[in-house]
Design an enzyme around this catalytic site. Structure first.
Site, PDB file in Angstrom:
ATOM      1  CB  SER A   8     -20.627   1.869 -31.291  1.00 47.51           C
ATOM      2  OG  SER A   8     -21.696   2.517 -30.643  1.00 47.51           O
ATOM      3  CG  HIS A  33     -21.457   4.038 -35.088  1.00 49.42           C
ATOM      4  ND1 HIS A  33     -21.956   4.130 -36.365  1.00 49.42           N
ATOM      5  CD2 HIS A  33     -22.495   3.646 -34.316  1.00 49.42           C
ATOM      6  CE1 HIS A  33     -23.239   3.801 -36.363  1.00 49.42           C
ATOM      7  NE2 HIS A  33     -23.594   3.502 -35.124  1.00 49.42           N
ATOM      8  CG  ASP A  35     -25.040   4.251 -31.806  1.00 46.25           C
ATOM      9  OD1 ASP A  35     -25.482   4.047 -32.942  1.00 46.25           O
ATOM     10  OD2 ASP A  35     -24.116   3.583 -31.296  1.00 46.25           O
ATOM     11  CG  MET A  37     -30.248   5.856 -29.263  1.00 42.95           C
ATOM     12  SD  MET A  37     -30.092   4.481 -28.112  1.00 42.95           S
ATOM     13  CE  MET A  37     -28.778   3.550 -28.921  1.00 42.95           C
ATOM     14  CG  HIS A  66     -27.091   4.898 -36.185  1.00 43.30           C
ATOM     15  ND1 HIS A  66     -27.007   3.654 -35.582  1.00 43.30           N
ATOM     16  CD2 HIS A  66     -28.282   4.927 -36.825  1.00 43.30           C
ATOM     17  CE1 HIS A  66     -28.096   2.967 -35.861  1.00 43.30           C
ATOM     18  NE2 HIS A  66     -28.888   3.711 -36.599  1.00 43.30           N
ATOM     19  CG  MET A  68     -31.016   4.674 -33.946  1.00 41.92           C
ATOM     20  SD  MET A  68     -30.081   3.651 -32.799  1.00 41.92           S
ATOM     21  CE  MET A  68     -28.612   4.644 -32.663  1.00 41.92           C
ATOM     22  CG  MET A 137     -30.171  -0.849 -37.775  1.00 42.09           C
ATOM     23  SD  MET A 137     -28.694  -0.159 -37.003  1.00 42.09           S
ATOM     24  CE  MET A 137     -28.775  -0.874 -35.366  1.00 42.09           C
ATOM     25  N   GLY A 142     -31.333   0.544 -30.447  1.00 46.10           N
ATOM     26  CA  GLY A 142     -31.701   1.084 -29.135  1.00 46.10           C
ATOM     27  C   GLY A 142     -30.713   0.743 -28.028  1.00 46.10           C
ATOM     28  CG  PHE A 143     -31.114  -1.268 -25.601  1.00 44.33           C
ATOM     29  CD1 PHE A 143     -31.071  -0.511 -24.430  1.00 44.33           C
ATOM     30  CD2 PHE A 143     -32.334  -1.457 -26.229  1.00 44.33           C
ATOM     31  CE1 PHE A 143     -32.234   0.037 -23.898  1.00 44.33           C
ATOM     32  CE2 PHE A 143     -33.504  -0.914 -25.698  1.00 44.33           C
ATOM     33  CZ  PHE A 143     -33.449  -0.166 -24.528  1.00 44.33           C
ATOM     34  N   GLY A 144     -26.796  -1.344 -26.948  1.00 49.51           N
ATOM     35  CA  GLY A 144     -25.588  -2.077 -27.292  1.00 49.51           C
ATOM     36  C   GLY A 144     -25.637  -3.465 -26.669  1.00 49.51           C
ATOM     37  N   GLY A 145     -24.702  -4.303 -27.058  1.00 44.46           N
ATOM     38  CA  GLY A 145     -24.532  -5.604 -26.412  1.00 44.46           C
ATOM     39  C   GLY A 145     -25.583  -6.639 -26.755  1.00 44.46           C
ATOM     40  CG  ASP A 175     -24.842  -0.124 -35.650  1.00 46.23           C
ATOM     41  OD1 ASP A 175     -24.232  -0.616 -34.690  1.00 46.23           O
ATOM     42  OD2 ASP A 175     -25.437   0.969 -35.594  1.00 46.23           O
ATOM     43  N   GLY A 176     -24.381  -3.691 -34.934  1.00 50.01           N
ATOM     44  CA  GLY A 176     -25.063  -4.449 -33.893  1.00 50.01           C
ATOM     45  C   GLY A 176     -24.559  -5.868 -33.761  1.00 50.01           C
ATOM     46  N   GLY A 177     -23.970  -6.171 -32.618  1.00 56.62           N
ATOM     47  CA  GLY A 177     -23.497  -7.534 -32.374  1.00 56.62           C
ATOM     48  C   GLY A 177     -22.316  -7.940 -33.244  1.00 56.62           C
ATOM     49  N   GLY A 197     -19.376  -1.872 -30.720  1.00 55.99           N
ATOM     50  CA  GLY A 197     -19.374  -1.184 -29.435  1.00 55.99           C
ATOM     51  C   GLY A 197     -18.804  -2.056 -28.349  1.00 55.99           C
TER      52      GLY A 197
HETATM   53  C1  DX5 Z   1     -27.597   0.043 -31.461  1.00 56.67           C
HETATM   54  C2  DX5 Z   1     -26.546   0.983 -31.960  1.00 56.67           C
HETATM   55  C3  DX5 Z   1     -25.226   0.370 -32.129  1.00 56.67           C
HETATM   56  C4  DX5 Z   1     -24.616  -0.139 -30.849  1.00 56.67           C
HETATM   57  C5  DX5 Z   1     -23.842  -1.359 -31.204  1.00 56.67           C
HETATM   58  O1  DX5 Z   1     -28.835   0.647 -31.545  1.00 56.67           O
HETATM   59  O2  DX5 Z   1     -26.914   1.518 -33.215  1.00 56.67           O
HETATM   60  O3  DX5 Z   1     -24.311   1.234 -32.795  1.00 56.67           O
HETATM   61  O4  DX5 Z   1     -23.789   0.790 -30.224  1.00 56.67           O
HETATM   62  O5  DX5 Z   1     -23.417  -1.949 -30.035  1.00 56.67           O
HETATM   63  P1  DX5 Z   1     -22.810  -3.403 -30.000  1.00 56.67           P
HETATM   64  O6  DX5 Z   1     -21.640  -3.419 -30.934  1.00 56.67           O
HETATM   65  O7  DX5 Z   1     -22.444  -3.586 -28.571  1.00 56.67           O
HETATM   66  O8  DX5 Z   1     -23.889  -4.358 -30.467  1.00 56.67           O
HETATM   67 ZN    ZN Z   2     -25.377   2.651 -34.373  1.00 55.34          ZN
END
Ligand code: DX5
Ligand code: ZN
Length: 222
Positions: A8, A33, A35, A37, A66, A68, A137, A142-145, A175-177, A197
């Site tokens: 990502s 990927h 994202d 938003m 993706h 959002m 999801m 909305g956020f990475g990490g 997708d996510g974590g 990501g």
């Molecule tokens: C979150 C995004 C993800 C994000 C994942 O809303 O859709 O694609 O980049 O980030 P990580 O892998 O850091 O959780």
């Molecule tokens: Zn995503």
């Protein structure tokens, strides 16, 4: 089919985006990927068209976009023009999901639907045969990490059953974590594509981390 890894770009260095895109080009990753938003559907703003176009210019692997955003229908043709491979919209953002999926296909792209953590996979039962991909999801978008939500494993298994029951060929993306620590369990549950990501770009050697995630195998549950 071997599983797919989609780094990502949300976790890339935006000031060195070309460098990071080229790094992923040279890795074993399968897709980029991306994202998008809008600050309305999710409480954050990320890439706009100029940035996605810049990524498309340098990427040598398919773009897995993706969205959002609310009202995704109005941008379908614009993403098609950028050469996007998968266009994924949110179930929760589409009042007429069947029409949106048809429009994505008519524009020449693969169609994906993303589900927020609270959305049950069986809500897709009447449309699953039309979908190329379902993105589960495993964090609130909305956020990475963020921290991986554990109920995702059950959702992957339920979605796998639905896909088999309908004789569909839909890919399951998570997708996510996601990272090397949970990749094997997700693949064993039935996932086909893993988005990561921070687990990739936050490591010292992202190319090695992609390699590690590609080398992960699923262990059949007894
Ligand atoms: C979150 C995004 C993800 C994000 C994942 O809303 O859709 O694609 O980049 O980030 P990580 O892998 O850091 O959780
Ligand atoms: Zn995503």
């Amino acid at each position: 089919m071997s599983h797919l890894i989609a780094p990502s770009l949300l976790a890339a260095d935006f000031a060195n985006l070309q460098r990071d895109v080229e790094m992923i080009n040279a890795s074993e990753a399968d897709w980029f990927h991306v994202d998008v938003m809008d600050g309305v559907f999710v409480p954050n703003i990320s890439f706009g068209f100029p940035s996605v176009a810049a990524v498309a210019k340098h990427a040598t692997k398919p773009l897995d976009v993706h969205l959002m955003i609310v009202n995704p229908d109005q941008y379908i043709d614009a993403y098609a023009k950028l050469g996007v491979y998968h266009l994924t919209v949110h179930y929760e953002a589409c009042d007429h999901l069947h029409r949106t999926v048809q429009a994505i296909h008519a524009a020449g792209m693969k169609a994906g639907v993303a589900l927020n953590p609270h959305t049950n996979v069986n809500l897709l039962s009447d449309i699953i045969v039309d979908l190329d991909l379902v993105c589960i999801m495993s964090v609130n978008p909305g956020f990475g990490g963020q921290k991986f939500i554990e109920h995702t494993y059950r959702k992957v298994r339920d979605l796998s059953e639905l896909i088999s029951a309908r004789n569909a060929t839909t890919l399951i993306e998570i997708d996510g974590g996601v990272g090397p620590n949970n990749a094997q369990d997700l693949l064993s549950a039935g996932a086909h594509a893993l988005v990561a990501g921070s687990a990739i770009f936050g490591t010292e050697d992202p190319v090695e981390t992609v390699k590690l995630m590609k080398a992960t195998t699923s262990v059949a549950s007894a």
